[in-house]
Each structure stands twice: as structure tokens, then as C-alpha cells.
Design a protein around this motif. Structure first.
Motif, mmCIF file in Angstrom:
data_model
loop_
_atom_site.group_PDB
_atom_site.id
_atom_site.type_symbol
_atom_site.label_atom_id
_atom_site.label_comp_id
_atom_site.label_asym_id
_atom_site.label_seq_id
_atom_site.Cartn_x
_atom_site.Cartn_y
_atom_site.Cartn_z
ATOM 1 N N TYR A 70 -35.845 -0.604 17.788
ATOM 2 C CA TYR A 70 -35.113 0.640 17.184
ATOM 3 C C TYR A 70 -34.485 1.668 18.118
ATOM 4 O O TYR A 70 -33.437 2.117 18.148
ATOM 5 C CB TYR A 70 -35.704 1.318 16.203
ATOM 6 N N ALA A 108 -37.379 0.603 10.845
ATOM 7 C CA ALA A 108 -36.454 0.066 9.774
ATOM 8 C C ALA A 108 -36.737 -1.435 9.380
ATOM 9 O O ALA A 108 -35.586 -2.283 9.860
ATOM 10 C CB ALA A 108 -35.014 0.526 10.079
ATOM 11 N N TYR A 258 -28.870 2.177 12.201
ATOM 12 C CA TYR A 258 -29.528 1.220 11.598
ATOM 13 C C TYR A 258 -28.697 0.137 10.836
ATOM 14 O O TYR A 258 -29.190 -0.898 10.548
ATOM 15 C CB TYR A 258 -30.422 1.861 10.182
#
Length: 513
Positions: A70, A108, A258
Motif C-alpha cells: 500500500y 486496506a 486505494y
């Protein structure tokens, strides 16, 4: 070394060409500023929102991104939009933002349930998707102030329907040379959301219960930003305003990350083919979250439809169907309170893109909204809305969705995610679209425990929300997040209240002006 072509400035940084992205107001005042300036200012003086003058593109093959974690995806995307920040500045901000404050190491995670994918954005301290951007905004903002030589104390103003407030308080708590003031409607947030805010520690944190709804709080914050005389008074007292709401471009851009990350995770897991188009379903109130998906699509991410899911405050559903935005309707308090919004501020940024950057038209529509409480977009703008689909869920339908997914897949959704699930079911029935679909899960079930248990048990319960936290864990086996364990036992530190027309005066009182 600097290259000029196609009216876009390109920098050669560490051997790679990077487009220098400048920002301007949606309402057009001839600004041409850096991302640091836009983040520090928050809102343009002409009341417009800052937008990129040109969109950077995803210039790597998505196969080359799929093995990034991420933080690495975050650097790749942020480096494109925030091109005036150095590599060291961005990487430092990212490392400090996405650390062990997130209980899930993936930050996430993407979970496959009931034939679709849930992008869980609630593993930060405040248990909501706002953590994804508000964990990094304080670092971007303080670095911007340093870069621009701003010596005044930065006063962060935020209006909240429940989640932004806690995330802003958490993010800016005890950050040097800042004060953070959050306004919230006491009757428009869950008990857990309220308790998260009023127990917030930090000498520079301030929480105010406004006698009104979220739209009143949001309007009041904007009015303070747009009051030049008050701004001058603040400056004379060595203070300057900035925003933590999604009107700040520094809140919006990190949310693009995201969407890209979830797409490449699907690619990595073999769930989709390279360049296969997918849908995203987004529970939507202020429009910032779904707008970030639209920005990702403009960068080149293969997105088919952005499905805008509303509750019974369904002004966005009507707008997407008719091209008319009309707030002359009852404001409803629902079991998905973070979406109890009638004035979606970030929609202005979408209108700017739909109108092919027609600043005069944007000013006119925003004037109509302020004066007439409605506006109508042009036929060409309505045609440009084809990227979107809008639908809404009633409170009962939301509770039924919670029960259905739990019974089918042993998966617990919060009420906002359940709104998205129900609207996606509508979309499939109406369109027969079989594209792979990601539901953007914006909050933990533990933020809205009472409503979640009502859905699971099909009945009301009289227990208080903190007792229900334990009940939900017992019922479903879900671990209670660390951040709300014993929350009801924490000392209440904030008890300020004000009328909806008294926000400026209480800001003065807090800052001793």
C-alpha cells in the motif's frame, strides 16, 4: 533539467520524467499554484475548490504495480499529483501515516464475499475510511507550511457527520503549531462516534456540538473561510485557517490511492485480467470518496461504472438520474448517519470536469444553489455523467442487506456498506452488468453497533451502544477493535456547544481572539 512541451511542465527527477501538476479554483480566479499552496489554503478566496489543471496518468503497466504494497502504491500516485514535494518529504509522510495505527498490516484489505469484493477501509484508529486520508494530511500540511515559510499557527476547521471529526482530531492531535476545531451535530452521529470525539486527547484539540445538522456545520465552516475580515483578524493574531474536510485537495488525492491499490490486488490474485474494467460501489455523502474513484479513472484505471449509493437523503440519486440538483427536501436522520447530507461539496469538482472546465457556468450553478437551492446541468454535462449510476436504500432495506450478507457469507457489514450492497443489487437487476465489482466498505460494524445488531436480529434493542459492542462480538465472533475497547470509560474532555450561527464567536473564544 526541465522540459517544456504540450503546455505541460515536465521535470526530470531521479532519471524519470514527472509532470508538474498545478492547481486552480473551480470558479476561476487565474490562480496557478502548487499542491503545497492548495493544501495549505484549503479553499480558494473565490469560494471555489482546488482542482488539478492537468491530470497525470498511470504510466506503468498495471502488472508492474501489482506487487507493490500500500505504501508503495501511495508513493507512486501521490508523487504524480504532489509533484512539488520531494521524494523524501512524501516517503516520510507515507511512513508516518500508514504505520501500526492500522490494525491490519495490509492497510486496506480486499475481502471476497458473496461473489463480490469488499475493500475494507476501516482498520485505522477511528474505524472509518477517513483515516486513509486524514492520517497523511497533517504531514502534508505541516510540510507545506515549512516549504512555503508560513510562520502563523495553522487552525484546522472541520465539520463532521461523524467520521471526519474523529479522524481530524486524531491526525492533528499535538501536532506542532496547529489547533484543530471540529463541529458536529449531536443528533446526527452515533453514540460511539460522539464519544470518540469528546474523549479525544491533545492540548490543541477542540470539539463543538452545534445545534443543527451537518449541512449547517459545513456551511458555517465555509462562511468562516470566506470571511475576509475575519481572516485578516486571524492573521493579525498570528493564526491562519486551513481545512481537514474533503474540500481540501490534500484530503482527496490520498483517496485515489486505494482505488488503484484494490484494482492491482484483484490483478495479483488472478481475479481479473489485465485492463479488465471493474465497477466500484461507493456509499456517498459529501461526494469526495467516489470523486477519488473518478480521478483514478481519469488517470487511466480501467473502471466501468462508479455506482453512487445513497440513503434516503437521496439528492445525489435524483441528480444522477435527472441532472437536477435540488436540496429543497426534508433532511432525514437515518441509520447511516455519515451520509445524512444534502449539500455534497465535492460535487462541484465533478461539475468542473463535466462542463469541460467552464468556470463561468460553475459559478452560476453554485450561485443558483445558494440562492434558489437548486441547479440544472446542461445536456452535454448530463451526457458526461455516463460514468456514474445512482441508487438509494431505505433504512429497512439497509437492515435487510446486513442480515442477508451475514446469513449468506458470515460477513458483517456496517450500515453504510449495507447501503452500497443494496444499491449494487438494484444495479445488477436493472442493468444485468456482470462486471467484477468492488464495494467500498467505509466503516467498521462497531461504529454503528446498534443498527447492525438490529439488522442481524431483526428487532430493536434497548441496550446502550457500549454494551452492544460486546454483544456484537459474542454474536459474530468479530474481534473488538483496540481503539474502542473501554471507550465508554474514558474521561469526557470536550463539552462546548454553540448555535449554528455562533460558530465564528466560539472559534474566537477557543483561540482567545
Amino acid at each position: 533539467m526541465v522540459y517544456y512541451y504540450l503546455n505541460i511542465i515536465m521535470l526530470k527527477v531521479w532519471g524519470e520524467e514527472v509532470m508538474v501538476v498545478k492547481y486552480k479554483s473551480t470558479r476561476g480566479n487565474n490562480e496557478n499554484i502548487t499542491s503545497a499552496e492548495a493544501i495549505l489554503k484549503g479553499l480558494s478566496k473565490d469560494k471555489g475548490l482546488y482542482v488539478p489543471q492537468d491530470f497525470p496518468v498511470i504510466d506503468k503497466n498495471l502488472e508492474a504495480i501489482k506487487d507493490m504494497n500500500y505504501k508503495e502504491v501511495a508513493f507512486y500516485i501521490l508523487n504524480k499529483f504532489l509533484s512539488d514535494y520531494t521524494e523524501e518529504e512524501l516517503k516520510d509522510a507515507i511512513e508516518k501515516a500508514y504505520d501500526d495505527k492500522f490494525e491490519n498490516k495490509k492497510i486496506a484489505p480486499l475481502v471476497k464475499k458473496s461473489g463480490m469484493y469488499f475493500l475494507e477501509l476501516y482498520h485505522g484508529k477511528t474505524l472509518a475510511f477517513k483515516d486513509m486520508a486524514l492520517s497523511i494530511l497533517p504531514h502534508l500540511l505541516t510540510k507545506a507550511a515549512k516549504k512555503l515559510g508560513e510562520q502563523k499557527k495553522i487552525v484546522i476547521l472541520a465539520a463532521t457527520s461523524g467520521d471526519t471529526g474523529k479522524a481530524a482530531l486524531e491526525g492533528f492531535s499535538d501536532v506542532n503549531n496547529t489547533e484543530v476545531i471540529v463541529f458536529y451535530p449531536a443528533k446526527g452521529v452515533s453514540e460511539i462516534q460522539k464519544r470518540q470525539m469528546i474523549t479525544q486527547e491533545g492540548k490543541n484539540t477542540h470539539v463543538v456540538d452545534i445545534n443543527g445538522n451537518f449541512d449547517h456545520a459545513q456551511r458555517g465552516v465555509k462562511e468562516i473561510f470566506n470571511d475576509d475580515a475575519f481572516g485578516e483578524e486571524m492573521a493579525a493574531n498570528n493564526h491562519v485557517f486551513s481545512s481537514a474536510n474533503s474540500i481540501n485537495i490534500g484530503r482527496l488525492i490520498p483517496q485515489v490511492v486505494y482505488y488503484v491499490y484494490s484494482y492491482v490486488q484483484l490483478l495479483k490474485q488472478g481475479e481479473i485480467a489485465l485492463d479488465e474494467k471493474i465497477n466500484f460501489v461507493v456509499p456517498t455523502g459529501n461526494f469526495g470518496n467516489i470523486l477519488a474513484g473518478y480521478y483514478a479513472k481519469k488517470m487511466g484505471l480501467p473502471i466501468n461504472k462508479l455506482i453512487c449509493a445513497s440513503n434516503e437523503n437521496n439528492v445525489l440519486t435524483d441528480f444522477l438520474k435527472t441532472g437536477i440538483y435540488d436540496i429543497q427536501r426534508d433532511f432525514l436522520i437515518t441509520n447511516s448517519p455519515s451520509m445524512d447530507i444534502l449539500i455534497s461539496s465535492n460535487l462541484e469538482r465533478l461539475l468542473y470536469e463535466l462542463s469541460d472546465h467552464d468556470e463561468d457556468l460553475i459559478r452560476s450553478m453554485m450561485h443558483d444553489l445558494e440562492r434558489k437551492k437548486k441547479y440544472t446541468i446542461t445536456p452535454s454535462m448530463k451526457k458526461n455523467l455516463e460514468d456514474f449510476y445512482g441508487g438509494f436504500s431505505t433504512e429497512d432495506e439497509t437492515l435487510q442487506a446486513i442480515k442477508k450478507v451475514y446469513n449468506d457469507a458470515n460477513y458483517v457489514m456496517d450500515t453504510h456498506t449495507a447501503v452500497a450492497y443494496h444499491v449494487y443489487e438494484q444495479y445488477k437487476k436493472e442493468t444485468k452488468d456482470a462486471s467484477k465489482t468492488v464495494i467500498v466498505s467505509t466503516a467498521s460494524p462497531y461504529k454503528f453497533t446498534k443498527s447492525v445488531i438490529e439488522g442481524l436480529k431483526e428487532g430493536n434493542t434497548e441496550n446502550d451502544e457500549f454494551e452492544l459492542v460486546k454483544n456484537l462480538s459474542t454474536l459474530t465472533g468479530l474481534n473488538i477493535p483496540q481503539s474502542i475497547k473501554d471507550l465508554d470509560k474514558k474521561e469526557i474532555l470536550h463539552d462546548l456547544k454553540c448555535e449554528k450561527d455562533g460558530m465564528k464567536e466560539i472559534v474566537k473564544k477557543i483561540l482567545n481572539i
